[in-house]
Design a protein around this motif. Structure first.
Motif, PDB file in Angstrom:
ATOM      1  N   GLY A  31     -13.730 -27.337  35.323  1.00 55.20           N
ATOM      2  CA  GLY A  31     -13.387 -28.607  34.699  1.00 55.20           C
ATOM      3  C   GLY A  31     -14.443 -29.131  33.737  1.00 55.20           C
ATOM      4  O   GLY A  31     -14.496 -30.327  33.462  1.00 55.20           O
ATOM      5  N   LEU A  32     -15.291 -28.241  33.213  1.00 54.39           N
ATOM      6  CA  LEU A  32     -16.327 -28.677  32.275  1.00 54.39           C
ATOM      7  C   LEU A  32     -15.733 -28.863  30.880  1.00 54.39           C
ATOM      8  O   LEU A  32     -14.819 -28.139  30.476  1.00 54.39           O
ATOM      9  N   HIS A  33     -16.275 -29.811  30.153  1.00 50.98           N
ATOM     10  CA  HIS A  33     -15.829 -30.103  28.790  1.00 50.98           C
ATOM     11  C   HIS A  33     -16.662 -29.284  27.794  1.00 50.98           C
ATOM     12  O   HIS A  33     -17.890 -29.388  27.781  1.00 50.98           O
ATOM     13  N   GLN A  34     -15.986 -28.484  26.988  1.00 55.07           N
ATOM     14  CA  GLN A  34     -16.678 -27.676  25.984  1.00 55.07           C
ATOM     15  C   GLN A  34     -17.068 -28.564  24.807  1.00 55.07           C
ATOM     16  O   GLN A  34     -16.288 -29.399  24.360  1.00 55.07           O
ATOM     17  N   THR A  35     -18.281 -28.386  24.320  1.00 54.63           N
ATOM     18  CA  THR A  35     -18.775 -29.157  23.190  1.00 54.63           C
ATOM     19  C   THR A  35     -19.014 -28.239  21.999  1.00 54.63           C
ATOM     20  O   THR A  35     -19.012 -27.014  22.138  1.00 54.63           O
ATOM     21  N   GLU A  36     -19.243 -28.840  20.857  1.00 55.17           N
ATOM     22  CA  GLU A  36     -19.527 -28.050  19.668  1.00 55.17           C
ATOM     23  C   GLU A  36     -20.866 -27.345  19.831  1.00 55.17           C
ATOM     24  O   GLU A  36     -21.820 -27.905  20.361  1.00 55.17           O
ATOM     25  N   GLU A  37     -20.920 -26.104  19.402  1.00 54.88           N
ATOM     26  CA  GLU A  37     -22.174 -25.357  19.444  1.00 54.88           C
ATOM     27  C   GLU A  37     -22.536 -24.940  18.029  1.00 54.88           C
ATOM     28  O   GLU A  37     -21.662 -24.633  17.233  1.00 54.88           O
ATOM     29  N   PRO A  38     -23.812 -24.952  17.702  1.00 54.84           N
ATOM     30  CA  PRO A  38     -24.228 -24.780  16.311  1.00 54.84           C
ATOM     31  C   PRO A  38     -24.132 -23.361  15.750  1.00 54.84           C
ATOM     32  O   PRO A  38     -24.071 -23.195  14.534  1.00 54.84           O
ATOM     33  N   PHE A  39     -24.098 -22.345  16.598  1.00 57.98           N
ATOM     34  CA  PHE A  39     -24.133 -20.976  16.087  1.00 57.98           C
ATOM     35  C   PHE A  39     -22.823 -20.555  15.429  1.00 57.98           C
ATOM     36  O   PHE A  39     -22.828 -19.843  14.438  1.00 57.98           O
ATOM     37  N   ARG A  40     -21.720 -20.944  16.049  1.00 57.65           N
ATOM     38  CA  ARG A  40     -20.380 -20.620  15.514  1.00 57.65           C
ATOM     39  C   ARG A  40     -20.240 -19.136  15.184  1.00 57.65           C
ATOM     40  O   ARG A  40     -19.715 -18.765  14.138  1.00 57.65           O
ATOM     41  N   ASP A  41     -20.735 -18.311  16.099  1.00 59.82           N
ATOM     42  CA  ASP A  41     -20.709 -16.869  15.873  1.00 59.82           C
ATOM     43  C   ASP A  41     -19.752 -16.136  16.814  1.00 59.82           C
ATOM     44  O   ASP A  41     -19.688 -14.918  16.809  1.00 59.82           O
ATOM     45  N   GLY A  42     -19.031 -16.890  17.649  1.00 55.24           N
ATOM     46  CA  GLY A  42     -18.119 -16.268  18.592  1.00 55.24           C
ATOM     47  C   GLY A  42     -18.802 -15.658  19.801  1.00 55.24           C
ATOM     48  O   GLY A  42     -18.156 -15.029  20.627  1.00 55.24           O
ATOM     49  N   GLU A  48     -20.733 -29.517  28.491  1.00 53.99           N
ATOM     50  CA  GLU A  48     -21.471 -30.663  29.015  1.00 53.99           C
ATOM     51  C   GLU A  48     -21.685 -30.475  30.509  1.00 53.99           C
ATOM     52  O   GLU A  48     -20.777 -30.083  31.226  1.00 53.99           O
ATOM     53  N   MET A  49     -22.896 -30.781  30.963  1.00 55.72           N
ATOM     54  CA  MET A  49     -23.232 -30.744  32.392  1.00 55.72           C
ATOM     55  C   MET A  49     -23.970 -32.026  32.739  1.00 55.72           C
ATOM     56  O   MET A  49     -25.145 -32.013  33.051  1.00 55.72           O
ATOM     57  N   GLY A  50     -23.309 -33.124  32.665  1.00 59.20           N
ATOM     58  CA  GLY A  50     -23.979 -34.377  32.950  1.00 59.20           C
ATOM     59  C   GLY A  50     -24.402 -35.070  31.678  1.00 59.20           C
ATOM     60  O   GLY A  50     -23.974 -34.714  30.575  1.00 59.20           O
ATOM     61  N   GLU A  51     -25.254 -36.046  31.850  1.00 56.12           N
ATOM     62  CA  GLU A  51     -25.600 -36.943  30.747  1.00 56.12           C
ATOM     63  C   GLU A  51     -26.272 -36.251  29.565  1.00 56.12           C
ATOM     64  O   GLU A  51     -25.890 -36.452  28.429  1.00 56.12           O
ATOM     65  N   LYS A  52     -27.293 -35.455  29.826  1.00 57.81           N
ATOM     66  CA  LYS A  52     -28.046 -34.859  28.712  1.00 57.81           C
ATOM     67  C   LYS A  52     -28.281 -33.366  28.870  1.00 57.81           C
ATOM     68  O   LYS A  52     -29.173 -32.808  28.256  1.00 57.81           O
ATOM     69  N   SER A  53     -27.516 -32.684  29.709  1.00 60.53           N
ATOM     70  CA  SER A  53     -27.710 -31.253  29.858  1.00 60.53           C
ATOM     71  C   SER A  53     -26.438 -30.500  29.529  1.00 60.53           C
ATOM     72  O   SER A  53     -25.348 -31.018  29.666  1.00 60.53           O
ATOM     73  N   THR A  54     -26.648 -29.269  29.095  1.00 56.14           N
ATOM     74  CA  THR A  54     -25.522 -28.418  28.755  1.00 56.14           C
ATOM     75  C   THR A  54     -25.677 -27.037  29.382  1.00 56.14           C
ATOM     76  O   THR A  54     -26.774 -26.612  29.721  1.00 56.14           O
ATOM     77  N   LEU A  55     -24.547 -26.400  29.542  1.00 56.37           N
ATOM     78  CA  LEU A  55     -24.494 -25.011  29.984  1.00 56.37           C
ATOM     79  C   LEU A  55     -24.194 -24.182  28.747  1.00 56.37           C
ATOM     80  O   LEU A  55     -23.229 -24.459  28.028  1.00 56.37           O
ATOM     81  N   HIS A  56     -25.023 -23.186  28.466  1.00 56.96           N
ATOM     82  CA  HIS A  56     -24.821 -22.303  27.320  1.00 56.96           C
ATOM     83  C   HIS A  56     -24.371 -20.942  27.842  1.00 56.96           C
ATOM     84  O   HIS A  56     -25.113 -20.275  28.562  1.00 56.96           O
ATOM     85  N   LEU A  57     -23.164 -20.551  27.499  1.00 51.42           N
ATOM     86  CA  LEU A  57     -22.682 -19.210  27.810  1.00 51.42           C
ATOM     87  C   LEU A  57     -22.973 -18.342  26.599  1.00 51.42           C
ATOM     88  O   LEU A  57     -22.663 -18.723  25.465  1.00 51.42           O
ATOM     89  N   ILE A  58     -23.564 -17.191  26.838  1.00 53.96           N
ATOM     90  CA  ILE A  58     -23.952 -16.301  25.742  1.00 53.96           C
ATOM     91  C   ILE A  58     -23.426 -14.898  26.029  1.00 53.96           C
ATOM     92  O   ILE A  58     -23.800 -14.280  27.030  1.00 53.96           O
ATOM     93  N   GLU A  59     -22.556 -14.428  25.173  1.00 55.78           N
ATOM     94  CA  GLU A  59     -22.074 -13.053  25.289  1.00 55.78           C
ATOM     95  C   GLU A  59     -23.023 -12.172  24.486  1.00 55.78           C
ATOM     96  O   GLU A  59     -23.118 -12.281  23.270  1.00 55.78           O
ATOM     97  N   GLU A  60     -23.750 -11.337  25.187  1.00 58.19           N
ATOM     98  CA  GLU A  60     -24.715 -10.434  24.554  1.00 58.19           C
ATOM     99  C   GLU A  60     -24.083  -9.056  24.525  1.00 58.19           C
ATOM    100  O   GLU A  60     -23.899  -8.420  25.563  1.00 58.19           O
ATOM    101  N   LEU A  61     -23.727  -8.609  23.347  1.00 60.30           N
ATOM    102  CA  LEU A  61     -22.983  -7.358  23.212  1.00 60.30           C
ATOM    103  C   LEU A  61     -23.804  -6.118  23.526  1.00 60.30           C
ATOM    104  O   LEU A  61     -23.271  -5.111  23.964  1.00 60.30           O
ATOM    105  N   GLU A  62     -25.109  -6.177  23.297  1.00 63.02           N
ATOM    106  CA  GLU A  62     -25.937  -4.977  23.470  1.00 63.02           C
ATOM    107  C   GLU A  62     -26.501  -4.832  24.880  1.00 63.02           C
ATOM    108  O   GLU A  62     -27.018  -3.789  25.229  1.00 63.02           O
TER     109      GLU A  62
END
Length: 132
Positions: A31-42, A48-62
């Motif tokens: 139920g987390l709300h996705q926010t805009e991320e600056p990389f826009r690289d797919g 959002e994870m609370g007031e001032k923290s975020t969860l960053h999911l990173i797909e590392e292809l290599e």
């Protein structure tokens, strides 16, 4: 003189094998709300994870995500409506367990906080509790 600064968590980065699958899980199940991320690289997604923290999911292809996943190393979320969260998990077909590994059992800590543990699509352990 020692400089002492207020410190807080800014974000947690998690290496995922499939960004689309993980975005679906963290949106639908957690139920987390996705926010805009600056990389826009797919390859990145931020939530959002609370007031001032975020969860960053990173797909590392290599690189592959780490193979060994210990329950001791886990990400914990607190929810205000624990029972509704568990109902949503069950509706989504996501099983949970207590710390000892008993399926469908809620753990109650000595301080009365209820908690459950389950895994995300890459096998990372998550805790959800009612410590709000």
């Amino acid at each position: 003189m020692v400089f002492i600064s207020k410190i807080q968590i800014n974000h947690l980065a998690v290496h995922v094998s499939s960004l689309l699958r993980s975005v679906e899980f963290y949106s639908r199940v957690m139920g987390l709300h996705q926010t805009e991320e600056p990389f826009r690289d797919g390859l990145h997604a931020w939530f959002e994870m609370g007031e001032k923290s975020t969860l960053h999911l990173i797909e590392e292809l290599e690189l592959s995500p780490p193979m060994e996943k210990s329950k001791t190393n886990h990400l914990c979320f607190s929810v205000s409506d624990f029972d509704s969260f568990i109902q949503n998990l069950q509706n989504q077909g996501c099983s949970f367990e207590n710390w000892a590994g008993e399926k469908g059992v809620i753990n109650v800590r000595p301080d009365g906080i209820r908690q459950i543990f389950f895994q995300d699509p890459d096998g990372y352990w998550l805790e959800v509790n009612d410590d709000c």
